[in-house]
Each structure stands twice: as C-alpha cells, then as structure tokens.
Design a protein around this motif. Structure first.
Motif, PDB file in Angstrom:
ATOM      1  N   ALA A  84      -0.037  -5.784 -13.426  1.00 43.64           N
ATOM      2  CA  ALA A  84      -0.407  -4.643 -12.579  1.00 43.64           C
ATOM      3  C   ALA A  84      -0.739  -5.095 -11.164  1.00 43.64           C
ATOM      4  O   ALA A  84      -1.301  -6.174 -10.944  1.00 43.64           O
ATOM      5  CB  ALA A  84      -1.596  -3.909 -13.179  1.00 43.64           C
ATOM      6  N   GLU A  85      -0.381  -4.261 -10.215  1.00 44.52           N
ATOM      7  CA  GLU A  85      -0.823  -4.463  -8.840  1.00 44.52           C
ATOM      8  C   GLU A  85      -2.074  -3.646  -8.553  1.00 44.52           C
ATOM      9  O   GLU A  85      -2.874  -4.011  -7.689  1.00 44.52           O
ATOM     10  CB  GLU A  85       0.303  -4.074  -7.888  1.00 44.52           C
ATOM     11  N   LYS A  86      -2.231  -2.539  -9.267  1.00 47.41           N
ATOM     12  CA  LYS A  86      -3.411  -1.688  -9.136  1.00 47.41           C
ATOM     13  C   LYS A  86      -3.797  -1.166 -10.516  1.00 47.41           C
ATOM     14  O   LYS A  86      -2.975  -1.122 -11.433  1.00 47.41           O
ATOM     15  CB  LYS A  86      -3.115  -0.482  -8.228  1.00 47.41           C
ATOM     16  N   ILE A  87      -5.064  -0.758 -10.623  1.00 50.67           N
ATOM     17  CA  ILE A  87      -5.499   0.024 -11.770  1.00 50.67           C
ATOM     18  C   ILE A  87      -5.937   1.389 -11.254  1.00 50.67           C
ATOM     19  O   ILE A  87      -6.211   1.556 -10.066  1.00 50.67           O
ATOM     20  CB  ILE A  87      -6.647  -0.634 -12.560  1.00 50.67           C
ATOM     21  N   ALA A  88      -6.007   2.357 -12.146  1.00 52.07           N
ATOM     22  CA  ALA A  88      -6.449   3.699 -11.770  1.00 52.07           C
ATOM     23  C   ALA A  88      -7.252   4.298 -12.903  1.00 52.07           C
ATOM     24  O   ALA A  88      -7.002   4.017 -14.084  1.00 52.07           O
ATOM     25  CB  ALA A  88      -5.259   4.594 -11.428  1.00 52.07           C
ATOM     26  N   THR A  89      -8.228   5.121 -12.542  1.00 57.24           N
ATOM     27  CA  THR A  89      -9.020   5.857 -13.528  1.00 57.24           C
ATOM     28  C   THR A  89      -9.165   7.299 -13.051  1.00 57.24           C
ATOM     29  O   THR A  89      -8.795   7.637 -11.930  1.00 57.24           O
ATOM     30  CB  THR A  89     -10.424   5.243 -13.716  1.00 57.24           C
ATOM     31  N   GLY A  90      -9.751   8.128 -13.894  1.00 56.76           N
ATOM     32  CA  GLY A  90      -9.941   9.535 -13.563  1.00 56.76           C
ATOM     33  C   GLY A  90     -11.285   9.841 -12.939  1.00 56.76           C
ATOM     34  O   GLY A  90     -11.734  10.986 -12.986  1.00 56.76           O
ATOM     35  N   HIS A  91     -11.941   8.844 -12.347  1.00 54.55           N
ATOM     36  CA  HIS A  91     -13.233   9.077 -11.707  1.00 54.55           C
ATOM     37  C   HIS A  91     -13.080   9.921 -10.439  1.00 54.55           C
ATOM     38  O   HIS A  91     -12.098   9.793  -9.701  1.00 54.55           O
ATOM     39  CB  HIS A  91     -13.900   7.756 -11.332  1.00 54.55           C
ATOM     40  N   TYR A  92     -14.096  10.736 -10.182  1.00 57.24           N
ATOM     41  CA  TYR A  92     -14.147  11.525  -8.949  1.00 57.24           C
ATOM     42  C   TYR A  92     -14.857  10.703  -7.875  1.00 57.24           C
ATOM     43  O   TYR A  92     -16.064  10.803  -7.672  1.00 57.24           O
ATOM     44  CB  TYR A  92     -14.846  12.858  -9.190  1.00 57.24           C
ATOM     45  N   ALA A  93     -14.064   9.868  -7.216  1.00 59.97           N
ATOM     46  CA  ALA A  93     -14.533   9.017  -6.130  1.00 59.97           C
ATOM     47  C   ALA A  93     -13.316   8.663  -5.295  1.00 59.97           C
ATOM     48  O   ALA A  93     -12.184   8.990  -5.659  1.00 59.97           O
ATOM     49  CB  ALA A  93     -15.216   7.764  -6.673  1.00 59.97           C
ATOM     50  N   ARG A  94     -13.537   8.001  -4.153  1.00 60.31           N
ATOM     51  CA  ARG A  94     -12.428   7.616  -3.284  1.00 60.31           C
ATOM     52  C   ARG A  94     -12.650   6.206  -2.754  1.00 60.31           C
ATOM     53  O   ARG A  94     -13.783   5.721  -2.708  1.00 60.31           O
ATOM     54  CB  ARG A  94     -12.306   8.590  -2.109  1.00 60.31           C
ATOM     55  N   VAL A  95     -11.565   5.555  -2.376  1.00 60.91           N
ATOM     56  CA  VAL A  95     -11.625   4.234  -1.755  1.00 60.91           C
ATOM     57  C   VAL A  95     -10.975   4.332  -0.382  1.00 60.91           C
ATOM     58  O   VAL A  95      -9.898   4.909  -0.233  1.00 60.91           O
ATOM     59  CB  VAL A  95     -10.893   3.173  -2.607  1.00 60.91           C
ATOM     60  N   ARG A  96     -11.639   3.763   0.618  1.00 62.63           N
ATOM     61  CA  ARG A  96     -11.089   3.748   1.976  1.00 62.63           C
ATOM     62  C   ARG A  96     -11.114   2.318   2.501  1.00 62.63           C
ATOM     63  O   ARG A  96     -12.117   1.619   2.386  1.00 62.63           O
ATOM     64  CB  ARG A  96     -11.910   4.659   2.883  1.00 62.63           C
ATOM     65  N   GLU A  97      -9.986   1.889   3.087  1.00 61.10           N
ATOM     66  CA  GLU A  97      -9.915   0.565   3.692  1.00 61.10           C
ATOM     67  C   GLU A  97     -10.139   0.689   5.187  1.00 61.10           C
ATOM     68  O   GLU A  97      -9.511   1.510   5.864  1.00 61.10           O
ATOM     69  CB  GLU A  97      -8.567  -0.085   3.415  1.00 61.10           C
ATOM     70  N   ARG A  98     -11.039  -0.142   5.696  1.00 55.52           N
ATOM     71  CA  ARG A  98     -11.324  -0.161   7.131  1.00 55.52           C
ATOM     72  C   ARG A  98     -11.439  -1.601   7.587  1.00 55.52           C
ATOM     73  O   ARG A  98     -12.337  -2.328   7.156  1.00 55.52           O
ATOM     74  CB  ARG A  98     -12.627   0.568   7.437  1.00 55.52           C
ATOM     75  N   GLY A  99     -10.506  -2.013   8.436  1.00 51.12           N
ATOM     76  CA  GLY A  99     -10.568  -3.361   8.994  1.00 51.12           C
ATOM     77  C   GLY A  99     -10.554  -4.448   7.945  1.00 51.12           C
ATOM     78  O   GLY A  99     -11.234  -5.473   8.098  1.00 51.12           O
ATOM     79  N   GLY A 100      -9.800  -4.222   6.873  1.00 56.56           N
ATOM     80  CA  GLY A 100      -9.703  -5.228   5.819  1.00 56.56           C
ATOM     81  C   GLY A 100     -10.820  -5.170   4.800  1.00 56.56           C
ATOM     82  O   GLY A 100     -10.809  -5.925   3.819  1.00 56.56           O
ATOM     83  N   ALA A 101     -11.795  -4.275   4.997  1.00 59.20           N
ATOM     84  CA  ALA A 101     -12.881  -4.097   4.023  1.00 59.20           C
ATOM     85  C   ALA A 101     -12.699  -2.760   3.317  1.00 59.20           C
ATOM     86  O   ALA A 101     -12.080  -1.830   3.851  1.00 59.20           O
ATOM     87  CB  ALA A 101     -14.238  -4.153   4.714  1.00 59.20           C
ATOM     88  N   PHE A 102     -13.227  -2.669   2.117  1.00 59.57           N
ATOM     89  CA  PHE A 102     -13.063  -1.466   1.304  1.00 59.57           C
ATOM     90  C   PHE A 102     -14.392  -0.758   1.129  1.00 59.57           C
ATOM     91  O   PHE A 102     -15.415  -1.375   0.843  1.00 59.57           O
ATOM     92  CB  PHE A 102     -12.463  -1.828  -0.063  1.00 59.57           C
ATOM     93  N   GLU A 103     -14.351   0.564   1.318  1.00 59.65           N
ATOM     94  CA  GLU A 103     -15.536   1.400   1.154  1.00 59.65           C
ATOM     95  C   GLU A 103     -15.367   2.294  -0.071  1.00 59.65           C
ATOM     96  O   GLU A 103     -14.261   2.767  -0.349  1.00 59.65           O
ATOM     97  CB  GLU A 103     -15.743   2.282   2.389  1.00 59.65           C
ATOM     98  N   LEU A 104     -16.473   2.523  -0.759  1.00 60.28           N
ATOM     99  CA  LEU A 104     -16.511   3.479  -1.860  1.00 60.28           C
ATOM    100  C   LEU A 104     -17.046   4.791  -1.320  1.00 60.28           C
ATOM    101  O   LEU A 104     -18.162   4.839  -0.782  1.00 60.28           O
ATOM    102  CB  LEU A 104     -17.404   2.957  -2.990  1.00 60.28           C
ATOM    103  N   LEU A 105     -16.242   5.853  -1.437  1.00 60.35           N
ATOM    104  CA  LEU A 105     -16.637   7.160  -0.929  1.00 60.35           C
ATOM    105  C   LEU A 105     -16.902   8.140  -2.065  1.00 60.35           C
ATOM    106  O   LEU A 105     -16.346   7.996  -3.162  1.00 60.35           O
ATOM    107  CB  LEU A 105     -15.538   7.745  -0.031  1.00 60.35           C
ATOM    108  N   LYS A 106     -17.711   9.142  -1.771  1.00 62.88           N
ATOM    109  CA  LYS A 106     -17.931  10.220  -2.732  1.00 62.88           C
ATOM    110  C   LYS A 106     -16.625  10.962  -3.007  1.00 62.88           C
ATOM    111  O   LYS A 106     -15.752  11.059  -2.137  1.00 62.88           O
ATOM    112  CB  LYS A 106     -18.949  11.221  -2.191  1.00 62.88           C
ATOM    113  N   GLY A 107     -16.499  11.514  -4.219  1.00 62.25           N
ATOM    114  CA  GLY A 107     -15.401  12.412  -4.506  1.00 62.25           C
ATOM    115  C   GLY A 107     -15.565  13.690  -3.697  1.00 62.25           C
ATOM    116  O   GLY A 107     -16.684  14.082  -3.356  1.00 62.25           O
TER     117      GLY A 107
END
Length: 392
Positions: free
Chosen positions: A120-143
C-alpha cells in the motif's frame, strides 16, 4: 482529493462510513483493497460481540464495490497493547479511553504496518477527520460535520502515520454519507452506527469489567463524611456517574451545594488509598467543577509541543471546545487553565488541544483541580501554572 492512482488499503469495519470511503477511493481511480480487522475474540459467540456479522457486511460491501477483502486478526496485539493498559488504568482508579489507544496502536500501527507489507501507498478509514499538508508537515483537522468529528480519538497520530492516511468522508456530513450509500446501493446504507467501547459494544459495562477485575467493596460517603451506602469497587465507577449508585433515596439537609434536597447524586472523587467513593448532590456541585488540570504522556501531532498560549480543549468527546491556556511541561506533559470551570474532568481520559480546526495533540488527564471557580469577567487564571517556556 487530487491524487494520482495509488494502491490504498481501506479498513472496512462493516459500517457505512468505511464502505463509502472505499467506494469514493475506487471512484477516484485508486487500486483499493479492503481489510477487516478482528480485534476481540474472548466472547466471539456472545450477543454483544458482532464481529462475525460485521465481517459479513464488510464482505458484502466489497462485493458490491468490486474490491478484494482480507480478514486479519489483530486480537493478540489488541490484548497486549490496548486491553492490558485498559485494565491497569481501571485497577488504578482511573477511567481510560481505549478507543484513543486502539487508534494509535492498532488501526494506525498494526494495520498500517500490515497494509505496507501488502504494497500500500496509503491507508484509509471511515473516520470523520481530515489531513492537510503544509510545507512538508501534516496537520490533523476536524471533520467538517461537527456532530461527527472524530479528531479527538485520533490526537495521538504522528507525522509518519498522517502522511500515509486518507479520511475520505472527513469532508462530508453524515447525512451525505447515508444518502450516497443508498444511491450506490451499498447493502449497509441503513446500518445503525456502532456505539460503546470498540471491543465491548453495547453490553452491561460493570458486568463485563467484573470478569477481569476483582471486586473490593467500600463505603460511599458524601461531602460531610456520612456513609450513604457501599460501592462494589472503585474500578466500576467514573467521575460524573449518576446511575447505578444505589443511594437514590438519601436526602441532604436543606439545599445541598449545587442542588436541592431532592437533587440526584453524582460520583465526585475516588480515594483509592482509603477505598472510599465520594458522592455529591447536584449537577453543579463545586466538587464536580475543575478550573485547571494536569495531563501526562503528551503526544503532539507536529512532533513537538505548541508554544504556551491560548487554545481550546476538550476533556471528553461529546463537548464543545473550551477556551483555555496551555503550558507544556518539560517532563512530557502539560497544564491547562480554563476560562470556565469544566464538569467532571476525569483522570485517565484524554485532554485534547485545538487551535481552531487544527487538532494539536493531547495527553492523559492526571489530576484536575477541583472546586475552583473564576469570578465573572475575569480572564483565564494561570495561578500555580508556570508560564516559563518548556525545556528540552
């Protein structure tokens, strides 16, 4: 989701959220493989353990979508990494949150490792959340659906985990997910959402816990030291608990602090050393309110603690963000001071910190400061909390 075609392994739970996640990824052109995780098997044949029925639902979804599905047993990992800690915390008189630990240790560690072995290159789940990439770093956002946001349970995820994770329904509301599932003919479109702790399900909790923890009865006392009854063991109670105390007929003299003489009783404190369960009358009793808390075992999404300052926090999943100030501690924890007193802040639960829609991380509540209030119009107090920059 502007992604090139990738091999994505989706955790199919049998529920509608993960089913729609898999369908969305397939519709976007990805190579999708489903994994059903079996995490509990002690009472697999009981009326409360639905893993067999859930797998049938997951397999039916995979058939409709047209993807492969694999059944993987993580029960041994779960028992060692999650359930053993769950029992240790209850034995110590705290109230743990196994869903948080399950995400960190199983769904985004054991499952992620297994998916990587499958190419796999990625995994996925059914969680209500979001991921955002900024400047090479990853943020966890609210759904985007505030009533379903699950970032609270995901706050221990790190950069490596987030960089490989997709949350396809995090941009949707639950009503949209249900509507889409019905439109595309998914067999579980109307399936009821699961509730309760991930491996316990909707069963009598005290009965379940009694299979693993011995009972140690002791006195139930009120704030004046009167013995009102007998508890079955401190492990079986949590702060703020109202039901199952067995003292409904006892009245306080006059108007008790926080309620009248007929006000209900709530668990307010647990004295593990003396084996005393302390209860108070009235929802707003001062013993149930906390102005500050200390948290330990902090985990920060960015890999380092945020700067001291104003943020918002949750001390339990189903609550609004509460304005606070945070001061990280050099020893790996942090302190929070709230603008308004928080109700039934419970040791063992998670205190999760937010900066707007960004989930920064959190830690395990070690001790609330009980019985304090802030006069109206005053700013958040930081008395007793050093505002020096964290060391190390």
């Amino acid at each position: 989701m502007a992604l090139s075609r990738q091999r994505v392994v989706v955790g199919l739970s049998g529920g509608v959220d993960s089913a729609v996640s898999a369908w969305l990824l397939k519709a976007q052109g990805h190579e999708v493989v489903g994994i059903f995780m079996k995490n509990w098997e002690d009472d697999d044949d009981s009326e409360y353990c639905s893993s067999n029925a859930d797998f049938v639902d997951a397999a039916s979804v995979a058939d409709v979508i047209g993807i492969e599905i694999e059944h993987v047993n993580f029960a041994a990992d779960y028992k060692d990494r999650v359930f053993a800690e769950f029992l240790r915390e209850y034995q110590a008189g705290r109230t743990p949150n196994p869903d948080v630990l399950c995400n960190a240790e199983i769904k985004f560690k054991a499952f992620l490792d297994h998916a990587m072995r499958l190419g796999a290159e990625k995994i996925a789940t059914g969680h209500y959340a979001r991921v955002r990439e900024r400047g090479g770093a990853f943020e966890l956002l609210k759904g985007l659906d505030p009533s379903k946001d699950q970032s609270y349970f995901l706050h221990r995820l790190n950069q490596a985990q987030l960089s490989r994770t997709l949350f396809p329904v995090g941009e949707m509301h639950k009503s949209e997910v249900r509507r889409l599932a019905a439109e595309i003919g998914l067999p579980n479109a109307r399936k009821k959402d699961s509730t309760g702790i991930c491996f316990i399900g909707e069963r009598p909790f005290r009965e379940f816990l009694g299979k693993y923890l011995s009972k140690a009865p002791g006195p139930i006392k009120d704030e004046r030291g009167r013995t009102l009854g007998e508890h079955q063991g401190l492990s079986f109670y949590t702060l703020g608990q109202r039901q199952g105390l067995g003292i409904g007929g006892v009245k306080a003299r006059g108007a008790a602090r926080g309620g009248g003489e007929h006000a209900p009783w709530f668990v307010a404190r647990k004295d593990v050393e003396r084996n005393v369960l302390w209860v108070v009358q009235g929802h707003d009793h001062p013993w149930l309110l906390s102005q500050r808390l200390d948290a330990a075992d902090a985990s920060w999404v960015a890999g380092q603690p945020p700067a001291p300052g104003p943020y918002a926090a949750k001390t339990r999943y189903r609550q609004q963000d509460a304005p606070c100030r945070c001061v990280p501690r050099a020893e790996g924890g942090f302190a929070l001071a709230f603008a308004e007193p928080q109700w039934a802040v419970t040791p063992g639960q998670s205190a999760v910190l937010y900066d707007g829609e960004v989930c920064l991380g959190g830690g395990v509540i070690a001790a609330p400061a009980q019985g304090e209030t802030v006069p109206a119009g005053r700013d958040t107090s930081m008395r007793g909390i050093s505002t020096a920059a964290p060391q190390g």
